[in-house]
Enzyme design. Structure first.
Site, PDB file in Angstrom:
ATOM      1  N   LYS A 264       0.852  -1.196   0.000  1.00  0.00           N
ATOM      2  CA  LYS A 264       0.000   0.000   0.000  1.00  0.00           C
ATOM      3  C   LYS A 264       0.882   1.238   0.000  1.00  0.00           C
ATOM      4  CE  LYS A 264      -3.119   2.588   3.069  1.00  0.00           C
ATOM      5  NZ  LYS A 264      -3.803   2.593   4.386  1.00  0.00           N
ATOM      6  N   LYS A 276     -10.102  13.059   8.177  1.00  0.00           N
ATOM      7  CA  LYS A 276      -9.586  12.709   9.494  1.00  0.00           C
ATOM      8  C   LYS A 276      -9.508  13.954  10.383  1.00  0.00           C
ATOM      9  CE  LYS A 276      -6.340   9.113   7.893  1.00  0.00           C
ATOM     10  NZ  LYS A 276      -6.811   7.960   8.650  1.00  0.00           N
ATOM     11  N   GLU A 348      -9.358   3.728   2.330  1.00  0.00           N
ATOM     12  CA  GLU A 348      -8.874   3.823   0.951  1.00  0.00           C
ATOM     13  C   GLU A 348      -7.778   2.819   0.624  1.00  0.00           C
ATOM     14  OE1 GLU A 348      -5.534   5.004   2.898  1.00  0.00           O
ATOM     15  OE2 GLU A 348      -7.566   5.642   3.368  1.00  0.00           O
ATOM     16  N   ARG A 350      -7.507  -0.332   1.155  1.00  0.00           N
ATOM     17  CA  ARG A 350      -8.043  -1.576   0.592  1.00  0.00           C
ATOM     18  C   ARG A 350      -8.508  -1.380  -0.853  1.00  0.00           C
ATOM     19  NH1 ARG A 350     -12.129  -2.171   5.390  1.00  0.00           N
ATOM     20  NH2 ARG A 350     -10.273  -1.231   6.332  1.00  0.00           N
TER      21      ARG A 350
END
Length: 496
Positions: A264, A276, A348, A350
């Protein structure tokens, strides 16, 4: 920092560096390792008088009479012998460097303890010691003005062993390779996110494009043609377009296995439109730690020459709330044709991994491993020292756990509970990117989502959300990116 190996011949030794670091076990009396008995006994008497017990982490600087065995002797405690491990040695090794820095030394001698009895085990032990030294010397100072009166790092270590042979030389060389690979990952993570954006991270990968490694970068137009909806969806809100990097290492002979590593690479994670809180963004430059680990591993393969083919995939994007950012409720189509309902743009990682995993799977590797700072739930469950591992092949998971134990990096297996699979079922797409509203079993849910795109008989998912970053200085890693789990992956690849 350089390490020079030489034989600990006290009759001919002239006190290189004038300061000698010696390790000690904590028993009834401190047990100094690797010194002649009369010399050790004299030093123990002095040390006991000054309260040195040999507890793990304890240090004491002595100035022996007649400079025997050196003008200054730095004692470093290892704790009780029954608790000794390779990780004990890695953690203790930087104490010698810190002691040398305080004394203003450019060079220090270190007596390797050599607790192991067989030559092979001694080589493994020596590698752990050298890893602790190389990694303990790491600093990330390129963006700050270091005060002139700050301690200067030790530049050279004279490592004293019983015998200098091919095993000892190989152990130190392998430690250097492992450490350099880890340090590359640390450097990539520690760079400011505006500098280490998707374009720059892909450019760093291209630096390895030299035999036996080939590197290919897929940019936005190619990703569109390939149907990489997950990577494109996450990167839509960023100013710098996303990339997918494909790396391939081929051995000189026929490959025993083909292993694919998928990382990732979210170079900054604001959460997207599911924004966030400000404090949670402070370390989100580390959300590309999985991709950094893949690149770190590849930087070491030419030196280690494992007899396997290794393929690497770095799914790179920045998750920003720009005007074209994906929205909660959007539906994306991944490379393998499965559709994903995006209910939270902060889940995000995944999404980019869905594309990278399905692309890697299409090339039929024997083993598939993904590495990602995937879930905050992993940090809640396992803390900042332990990564979660799950997968569809118990042998693969066990091998990763074993490699982690050898490297001193900690992992814990979590189950892929099939009953939780229903939590990611969507009413308008094949799957949705988050589970139930209560957020239960978040790390397992993340793994089950990735399982939808990992079409491999041997697949493992490593969630490094905790250990990828440290908020405080650790024995051989300062505050910042850790480079976890580069050394574990290298040990695993070399075990095949």
């Amino acid at each position: 920092m350089t390490i020079e190996i030489s034989i600990a011949n006290w009759k001919n030794w002239k006190g290189q560096g004038q300061t000698l670091a010696v390790f000690a076990f904590q028993e009834e009396n401190p047990v100094l390792l690797g010194l002649a008995k009369p010399t050790a006994a004299a030093l123990v008497a002095i040390a006991k008088a000054d309260g040195f017990k040999g507890s793990e982490g304890d240090t004491l600087l002595l100035r022996p009479a007649n400079s025997d065995p050196a003008e200054r002797v730095l004692l470093i405690g290892l704790g009780k012998k029954r608790d000794f491990s390779l990780e004990t040695l890695r953690r203790a090794a930087p104490k010698a460097l810190r002691g040398g820095e305080k004394l203003g030394l450019k060079k220090i001698a270190i007596r390797a303890p050599q607790v192991a009895r067989t030559p092979g085990a001694q080589g493994v032990e020596l590698q752990a010691l050298a890893e602790g030294l190389f990694l303990g010397a790491y600093r990330f100072d390129r963006h700050r003005n270091v005060p002139e009166d700050a301690p200067k790092p030790v530049e050279e270590v004279a490592l004293l062993v019983d015998n200098v042979n091919a095993l000892t030389s190989k152990a130190v060389a392998r430690a250097r390779t492992y450490a350099q690979a880890t340090i590359l990952a640390r450097d990539l993570i520690n760079e400011p996110p505006s500098r280490m954006n998707p374009e720059r991270l892909a450019a760093e990968a291209l630096k390895l494009n030299k035999s036996p490694i080939s590197v290919r970068v897929f940019e936005k137009k190619e990703l569109e043609k390939m149907g990489m909806g997950g990577i494109l969806g996450v990167g839509a809100g960023g100013a710098v377009p996303p990339r997918l990097v494909e790396l391939t290492y081929k051995p000189s002979g026929k490959a025993k296995k083909i292993v694919a590593l998928v990382g990732k690479g979210i170079t900054f994670d604001s959460g997207g439109l599911s924004l966030k809180p400000a404090q949670s963004m402070e370390t989100m430059k580390d959300d590309m730690s999985g991709a950094a680990a893949v690149l770190g591993v590849f930087s070491a393969l030419a030196a280690l020459e494992p007899p396997i083919e290794v393929r690497g995939y770095m799914a790179i994007a920045e998750n920003m709330p720009g005007g074209r950012a994906q929205k909660p409720g959007d539906v994306l189509k991944a490379f393998n044709g499965k559709t994903i309902e995006v209910l939270n743009t902060d889940a995000e990682g995944r999404l980019v991994l869905a594309d990278a995993l399905s692309y890697a799977s299409s090339k039929k590797p024997d083993i598939l491993i993904d590495i990602a700072t995937l879930t905050g739930a992993a940090l809640v469950a396992l803390g900042h020292l332990v990564s979660a591992v799950m997968g569809n092949d118990p042998k693969l998971v066990k091998a990763i756990l074993q490699a982690g134990g050898d490297s001193g990096e900690k992992f814990w297996e979590l189950p892929l509970v099939k009953e939780y699979q229903q939590d990611i079922k969507s009413k308008i797409a094949d799957v949705k990117n988050i589970g139930g509203r209560r957020g239960e079993a978040g790390t397992i849910i993340g793994g089950l989502f990735l399982k939808e795109f990992a079409d491999s008989p041997a697949w493992a998912h490593i969630d490094i959300a905790g250990p990828s970053w440290t908020d405080s200085d650790q024995p051989y890693c300062p505050t910042g990116g850790t480079g976890h789990p580069v050394r574990t992956l290298l040990r695993y690849l070399e075990s095949l």
